[in-house]
Design a protein around this motif. Structure first.
Motif, short mmCIF file in Angstrom:
data_model
loop_
_atom_site.label_atom_id
_atom_site.label_comp_id
_atom_site.label_asym_id
_atom_site.label_seq_id
_atom_site.Cartn_x
_atom_site.Cartn_y
_atom_site.Cartn_z
N PHE A 10 18.63 20.69 -30.97
CA PHE A 10 19.43 19.50 -31.31
C PHE A 10 18.54 18.41 -31.91
CE2 PHE A 10 21.09 21.55 -27.44
CZ PHE A 10 22.34 21.95 -27.89
N PRO A 11 17.91 18.69 -33.04
CA PRO A 11 16.94 17.74 -33.58
C PRO A 11 17.52 16.38 -33.95
CG PRO A 11 17.45 19.45 -35.19
CD PRO A 11 18.05 19.89 -33.90
N ASP A 12 18.74 16.35 -34.42
CA ASP A 12 19.32 15.08 -34.86
C ASP A 12 19.48 14.10 -33.70
OD1 ASP A 12 19.43 16.07 -37.40
OD2 ASP A 12 21.58 16.53 -37.35
N THR A 13 19.71 14.62 -32.52
CA THR A 13 19.83 13.77 -31.34
C THR A 13 18.50 13.58 -30.63
OG1 THR A 13 22.11 14.49 -30.98
CG2 THR A 13 20.98 13.50 -29.10
N LEU A 69 15.61 10.27 -29.70
CA LEU A 69 15.40 10.08 -28.27
C LEU A 69 13.92 10.17 -27.93
CD1 LEU A 69 16.65 9.68 -25.46
CD2 LEU A 69 16.75 12.19 -25.26
N MET A 70 13.21 11.12 -28.53
CA MET A 70 11.78 11.24 -28.28
C MET A 70 11.03 10.01 -28.79
SD MET A 70 11.16 13.89 -26.46
CE MET A 70 12.66 13.30 -25.64
N LEU A 71 11.48 9.44 -29.88
CA LEU A 71 10.86 8.20 -30.35
C LEU A 71 11.07 7.07 -29.36
CD1 LEU A 71 11.80 8.43 -34.13
CD2 LEU A 71 9.54 8.77 -33.12
N ASP A 72 12.24 7.04 -28.75
CA ASP A 72 12.51 6.04 -27.71
C ASP A 72 11.63 6.28 -26.49
OD1 ASP A 72 14.44 4.77 -29.22
OD2 ASP A 72 16.14 5.72 -28.21
N ARG A 86 20.23 30.14 -20.01
CA ARG A 86 19.80 29.67 -21.34
C ARG A 86 20.91 28.94 -22.08
NH1 ARG A 86 16.99 35.30 -22.40
NH2 ARG A 86 14.92 34.87 -21.56
N ASP A 87 22.15 29.43 -21.95
CA ASP A 87 23.26 28.79 -22.65
C ASP A 87 23.61 27.43 -22.09
OD1 ASP A 87 23.41 31.00 -24.28
OD2 ASP A 87 25.12 31.90 -23.25
N PHE A 88 23.07 27.09 -20.93
CA PHE A 88 23.35 25.79 -20.32
C PHE A 88 22.40 24.70 -20.84
CE2 PHE A 88 25.04 27.92 -16.16
CZ PHE A 88 26.12 28.42 -16.88
N GLN A 89 21.44 25.11 -21.68
CA GLN A 89 20.48 24.13 -22.21
C GLN A 89 21.12 23.36 -23.37
OE1 GLN A 89 17.62 23.55 -20.77
NE2 GLN A 89 17.46 25.32 -19.43
N THR A 90 21.87 22.34 -23.02
CA THR A 90 22.56 21.51 -24.00
C THR A 90 22.15 20.06 -23.79
OG1 THR A 90 24.47 21.01 -22.62
CG2 THR A 90 24.51 23.11 -23.85
N LEU A 91 22.70 19.18 -24.60
CA LEU A 91 22.39 17.76 -24.47
C LEU A 91 22.83 17.19 -23.12
CD1 LEU A 91 23.20 16.58 -28.10
CD2 LEU A 91 20.93 16.88 -27.07
N TYR A 92 23.75 17.89 -22.45
CA TYR A 92 24.17 17.43 -21.12
C TYR A 92 23.04 17.53 -20.10
CZ TYR A 92 29.02 17.37 -22.73
OH TYR A 92 30.18 17.10 -23.40
N THR A 93 21.99 18.28 -20.42
CA THR A 93 20.87 18.40 -19.48
C THR A 93 19.88 17.24 -19.60
OG1 THR A 93 19.52 19.71 -21.00
CG2 THR A 93 20.96 20.92 -19.52
N VAL A 94 20.00 16.44 -20.65
CA VAL A 94 19.01 15.38 -20.89
C VAL A 94 18.89 14.42 -19.70
CG1 VAL A 94 18.41 13.40 -22.31
CG2 VAL A 94 19.06 15.55 -23.40
N PRO A 95 20.00 13.90 -19.14
CA PRO A 95 19.84 12.99 -17.99
C PRO A 95 19.15 13.66 -16.81
CG PRO A 95 22.04 12.78 -18.93
CD PRO A 95 21.41 13.98 -19.58
#
Length: 226
Positions: free
Chosen positions: A129-132, A136-139, A90-99
């Motif tokens: 991480f709503p600000d990021t 991204l979801m809009l894109d 669970r703690d690995f769920q960060t923005l680094y997982t997006v790609p």
């Protein structure tokens, strides 16, 4: 034994080969199935994951993508999806997982793989991480790729009263004219989930927008007629 080998061995041990072709046909999958049903698959994978702990987020991401990219059977891709959500990480769920999730969404390109990632993984990142994630979801909602658009539409499906309505509608908007079944189904499903919290708003939106018959039926499915 590596995690990947352990996963493949565990799946082969519980496979029912006579079920493989019907499962492939039902899912309309080009990738073959082993013939492993969901319940025994999840139980076997829990045991494998517990026995093969991963110590770092980069190692976990490499393990997920290795399972995903090297999969010869669809159940191996299901295993990769399940590894993304295993509770140890669970703690690995960060923005680094997006790609990683973006690759899985685009190359998975079918609802059985994409929807779990959209509603549980990408949705979780949007919460954290709503600000990021919001831009991204809009894109993604405006992307040429259908499955990125579907992910953007569905990512708030579990949010209930926390749903960002403006974001939901903004993610739906680029797909309103799309005639693809999976785009229209996603719109209806997302609206149906939000209708559990705010039915009047969903009815208002459906009446105000020229959404397809399929999307409308799905959106209003559980609401009283009229």
């Amino acid at each position: 034994m590596s995690l990947g080998k352990a996963v493949r061995l565990a799946l082969q041990e519980i496979a029912e080969p006579h079920k493989a072709e019907p499962m492939r046909a039902y899912m309309k999958s080009e990738m073959p199935f082993l013939g492993v049903q969901a319940t025994p698959r999840r139980a076997a994978l829990r045991r494998v994951f517990a026995d093969h702990r991963i110590d770092s987020a980069p190692e976990w991401r490499r393990a997920v993508l290795s399972l995903w990219r090297e999969a010869e059977y669809r159940e191996e891709r299901y295993a990769a999806v399940e590894l993304t959500g295993y509770h140890y990480y669970r703690d690995f769920q960060t923005l680094y997982t997006v790609p990683m999730y973006e690759e899985m969404v685009v190359t998975g390109a079918w609802w059985d793989l994409v929807d779990e990632l959209a509603t549980h993984r990408v949705g979780g990142l949007l919460t954290a991480f709503p600000d990021t994630m919001r831009p991204l979801m809009l894109d993604w909602a405006a992307a040429d790729d259908l499955w990125k658009r579907r992910t953007a539409i569905l990512c708030q499906n579990r949010f209930k009263s926390r749903t960002d309505t403006a974001l939901l509608y903004a993610c739906i908007e680029p797909s309103l004219s799309d005639t693809d079944f999976f785009a229209r189904k996603a719109i209806g499903w997302a609206l149906r989930e939000y209708a559990k919290t705010n039915p009047d708003e969903v009815v208002r939106y459906v009446r105000a927008k020229g959404i397809s018959g399929l999307s409308r039926r799905e959106a209003l499915k559980n609401l009283p007629a009229g």
